[in-house]
Design a protein around this motif. Structure first.
Motif, mmCIF file in Angstrom:
data_model
loop_
_atom_site.group_PDB
_atom_site.id
_atom_site.type_symbol
_atom_site.label_atom_id
_atom_site.label_comp_id
_atom_site.label_asym_id
_atom_site.label_seq_id
_atom_site.Cartn_x
_atom_site.Cartn_y
_atom_site.Cartn_z
ATOM 1 N N ARG A 64 0.841 -1.190 0.000
ATOM 2 C CA ARG A 64 0.000 0.000 0.000
ATOM 3 C C ARG A 64 0.882 1.248 0.000
ATOM 4 O O ARG A 64 1.758 1.403 0.845
ATOM 5 C CB ARG A 64 -0.911 -0.014 1.226
ATOM 6 N N GLU A 124 -4.247 6.517 -1.287
ATOM 7 C CA GLU A 124 -3.555 5.239 -1.163
ATOM 8 C C GLU A 124 -3.741 4.401 -2.420
ATOM 9 O O GLU A 124 -4.809 4.358 -3.002
ATOM 10 C CB GLU A 124 -4.061 4.471 0.060
ATOM 11 N N GLN A 141 -2.639 0.452 -4.265
ATOM 12 C CA GLN A 141 -2.162 -0.912 -4.076
ATOM 13 C C GLN A 141 -1.219 -1.258 -5.223
ATOM 14 O O GLN A 141 -1.595 -1.183 -6.392
ATOM 15 C CB GLN A 141 -3.340 -1.891 -4.033
#
Length: 867
Positions: free
Chosen positions: A553, A562, A564
């Motif tokens: 993350r 954020e 991934q």
């Protein structure tokens, strides 16, 4: 023989004794005669030591003779020593320091300077003192090399042959062929042993050498006993005989050699401590008091005496551990040195005046806490990506090990492997393996655990891998703290390693079962997870399930941003410019190539694949704007290699558009590794190598010189112009080059708001014509000397107004007297271009009734000077 030697008890009970058996007496006389000639020859060699290195204390034959007397005091005058042992012991005394001069080496000084030890020493000195003349450093390295080589060379001198000038005559230190062939090598080995550890004395020397067939059986030689006697006697010879007054005045020593000289010059000869009722203690006294200005010399004496005490205790422990202790090899009479290791106690006999030596020294009450703090967030900062820091440090260590092996084995390539596996439902293991040089047990238990000391910069590397310091090898690791970063995320750590030239049985394992502890568990041999191709494996147990490790993350600014990122891309960004290949293996999945050596990107397809990996443009949801993706793909062709001194230190293309929506396209590396996985766009697409600014490896100055980078910048602008770049593109390219402290003058244009509210990017020719008609103005901050960019479009006195469209170096408007201070700013470029046209600009600053959050505003007026 010398009368000083003949008066000792050791001589009297061995070579000095009379025997009624004529054959035995003849053999003693033979040994005495050969040893006497041996001494005469050795005195010639050792007389060269002071001529070669005048800073040394005395190493001539007077020192050698004194060792008999001191050995007699330490061992006791009735210590068992047969005639052959006395001959071997006397020979070892003569050889132990003899190789401190160039004459002891075949080829002399030139041969010493060809050794790896000398070359390593020179590399270290040049790195530490880059401004010192090379000739001075070479002389320092002569001494360093001789000090490290002399014991090894002493081992050869018992059999060494010297030829006459016409090669018709041979000379040997030991003239008798039979004694030289039987005992020359043994004498040399015992002489060399004075520089070994006591454990090496026990393991490398035989405990018994039988007498020749025609010599008395009881004249067997005990090399371990003789080695212990030599090392203790040599350590105890620290008195004014080794540092006489007249020679001190004659040579006028200075610096640290003076302190060593003074420490010995002011000591009387060692004697038995008469206050010890057991008569088993040595005592040193001084002939004068050491004042505060002599404190360094006093502490040198203290250290030398403490070393002697340690040598006596270690030698006695070894002698007492042997079966021979009850007959031919008892412990020495002397067991200790009075005052050793206790400064205030020693100051009673080695007197001080006006100060008191104390055992007080800097110490750390909670070393584990210090290591955890300085090796963790306090070093790297709050809000850091701890996982990225740990992986970077482990990958860096692995890379350095591989690069070191490449220097030792030129055909070797090497590979790093990262393995992720399930430990439990809530825990996983991460392994970083490499096939580099590996670590010996000595390295793992010293340098690896020595917080703040890099193995590559330590003296240990010289003995572990001779020649490495003087090779082309350049480690990334510099500070010796990276390993401790692993404890930021690991609940358990296992380090398993062996030197690359050793076998599986030599693997050493250090286990930290509960995280950071200064007392890890040491074990030997491979465990069930050993990979025979690896030299080193570091396995971390982390408090994360394997599913969460498969992606990482990233956050930029706030939790709303954020992202991934697959672990493969995450590691690809960290290793962006590494010179070693990296492979990722996640349990249950096929292995994935993370990175290929940066220098192997030799075609457009490989380069584009590398760029996709580190910019994350193929990751769904990470880059939401198609035009940003398109920009990266369409401009990859402009990437150009940046080389410095034959090394690749960059692969980049200048960005020629606004960078707000470009993420992770600009990568600064240190040793090929990024400092931040989450990057923002800055000046270029690709990577550039930087020097580390701090221990946490923040980027500082670029490795490429200003000249090299400017050549790259000029080529980038040439490519853009060749491809019909717009004025806007060139302006943004110029802005980014200025931000990199590179000259943007070949692409510069000037954003000007005209009185009719028209906004134009004017090439120089156009703004020059404008200046010929009218002055231009610029709104600037009074306190910060930047052009104002936050106000809306605003004319000053209805004049054409310079209005930058971006922040950065272009908006600097500071004046240094009558000229712009920053030549790469907008006004700096304008000033230089006007001067090229044989005209000059003049500047005038007037205050304005404007106030912003940055403070009051001024108007800067720019006009051509009248011809």
């Amino acid at each position: 023989m010398n009368s000083q030697i003949e008066k000792t008890g050791l001589w009297a009970i061995s070579l000095g004794s009379k025997d009624s058996d004529r054959e035995i007496q003849r053999k003693k006389e033979l040994l005495r005669g050969v040893l006497l000639r041996f001494r005469e020859h050795a005195s010639v060699v050792t007389s060269r030591i002071t001529a070669t290195f005048p800073g040394l204390t005395i190493h001539d034959v007077t020192h050698l003779d004194s060792l008999w007397e001191i050995a007699d005091l330490i061992a006791g005058s009735q210590y068992p020593l047969n005639p052959l042992e006395a001959f071997v012991f006397g020979g070892a005394i003569l050889l132990h320091d003899a190789a401190h001069c160039f004459e002891a080496y075949e080829g002399g000084q030139l041969a010493v300077r060809k050794t790896l030890i000398w070359k390593d020493a020179l590399a270290s000195e040049m790195a530490a003192h880059p401004d010192e003349p090379r000739e001075n450093l070479e002389q320092i390295c002569d001494f360093t090399a001789i000090r490290l080589l002399h014991a090894r060379q002493a081992e050869k001198l018992g059999e060494k042959e010297w030829k006459s000038e016409n090669d018709t005559t041979s000379f040997f230190l030991i003239e008798d062929f039979d004694l030289r062939s039987r005992y020359g090598a043994l004498i040399g080995k015992i002489a060399a042993s004075h520089n070994w550890s006591i454990d090496d004395v026990k393991s490398r020397l035989r405990s018994q050498v039988n007498a020749p067939g025609d010599w008395p059986t009881e004249w067997r030689v005990d090399p371990i006993k003789l080695a212990c006697l030599l090392r203790c006697a040599d350590a105890a010879h620290i008195d004014n005989r080794r540092a006489p007054d007249f020679l001190l005045a004659l040579i006028r020593r200075s610096g640290i050699s003076l302190e060593h000289w003074k420490a010995q010059n002011w000591l009387a000869r060692v004697d038995e401590d008469q206050s010890d009722p057991t008569k088993s203690s040595l005592l040193f006294t001084s002939t004068r008091s050491f004042k505060p200005s002599d404190a360094v010399a006093w502490w040198i004496a203290f250290d030398a005496i403490s070393v002697l005490d340690a040598e006596i205790r270690a030698s006695n422990n070894l002698l007492l551990s042997r079966v021979q202790r009850d007959s031919s090899s008892p412990a020495f009479k002397m067991q200790r040195v009075t005052g050793a290791n206790v400064p205030n106690e020693l100051s009673k006999s080695i007197e001080t005046e006006g100060w008191t030596p104390t055992s007080a020294r800097i110490h750390v009450g909670n070393l584990e806490r210090l290591v955890q703090t300085l090796g963790g967030q306090s070093l790297y900062g709050d809000g850091i990506d701890e996982f990225a820091v740990v992986m970077r440090e482990l990958l860096q260590n692995a890379r350095d090990a591989i690069a070191a092996r490449r220097s030792l084995t030129p055909e070797f390539s090497g590979r790093i492997s990262v393995k992720v596996a399930r430990r439990s439902d809530t825990h996983s293991t991460i392994e970083v393996r490499d096939d580099g040089v590996g670590m010996s047990e000595r390295t793992m238990t010293t340098s690896l655990l020595d917080f703040g000391t890099s193995f590559w910069a330590s003296d240990l590397v010289k003995s572990e891998f001779p020649g490495l310091r003087s090779s082309s090898f350049k480690p990334v690791g510099r500070f010796g703290i990276g390993f401790y970063a692993v404890f930021m995320i690991a609940t358990e750590v296992l380090v398993a390693s062996r030197r690359y030239d050793e076998g599986v049985a030599d693997i050493v394992r250090l286990h930290f079962p509960e995280g950071l502890t200064l007392r890890p568990i040491l074990a030997r041999g491979a465990d069930e997870n050993h990979d025979t191709m690896s030299s080193t494996c570091i396995r971390l147990t982390v408090n994360e399930p394997i599913e969460s490790l498969k992606t990482r993350r990233l956050a930029k600014g706030s939790p709303d941003h954020e992202k991934q990122i697959p672990l493969r891309n995450y590691l690809a960004a960290i290793t962006a410019a590494l010179d070693v290949s990296v492979v990722l293996q996640i349990e249950g999945e096929p292995p994935l190539s993370v990175h290929q050596p940066i220098d192997s990107l030799d075609d457009a397809e490989k380069t584009l694949e590398w760029l996709r990996g580190i910019t994350f443009i193929d990751i769904p949801g990470f880059c939401n704007k198609n035009d940003a993706i398109q920009y990266v793909l369409e401009n990859a062709y402009r990437l150009r290699r940046i080389e410095q001194d034959g090394q690749l230190v960059g692969l980049a293309a200048v960005i020629d558009r606004p960078t707000d929506d470009l993420q992770c396209v600009t990568t600064d590396t240190i040793g090929g590794l990024t400092n931040h996985v989450m990057r923002g766009a800055s000046t270029y697409l690709g990577y550039m190598e930087s020097h580390p600014g701090t221990a946490k490896r923040e980027s500082a100055k670029k490795v490429a010189t200003q000249e090299t980078l400017q050549s790259w910048a000029d080529e980038q602008l040439s490519i853009l112009k060749k491809n019909k770049a717009t004025v806007d593109q060139l302006y943004w390219a110029a802005s980014n080059l200025a931000n990199a402290e590179l000259d943007p003058i070949e692409a510069i244009s000037f954003p000007v708001l005209m009185p009719d509210k028209r906004y134009a990017l004017m090439p120089f020719e156009e703004i020059f014509r404008l200046l010929q008609r009218t002055p231009i103005a610029c709104l600037k901050s009074r306190t910060h000397d930047f052009a104002e960019t936050h106000f809306g479009p605003m004319l000053i006195d209805n004049l054409p107004t310079l209005r930058p469209i971006t922040t950065g170096s272009l908006i600097r408007v500071h004046l240094d007297g009558a000229v712009p201070k920053y030549p790469f700013s907008l006004i700096g470029c304008l000033d230089r271009l006007v001067k090229k046209s044989q005209r000059e600009l003049v500047y005038e600053i007037k205050p304005l009734p404007l106030q912003t959050l940055l403070g009051p505003m001024d108007a800067l007026f720019i006009k051509l000077r009248d011809v």
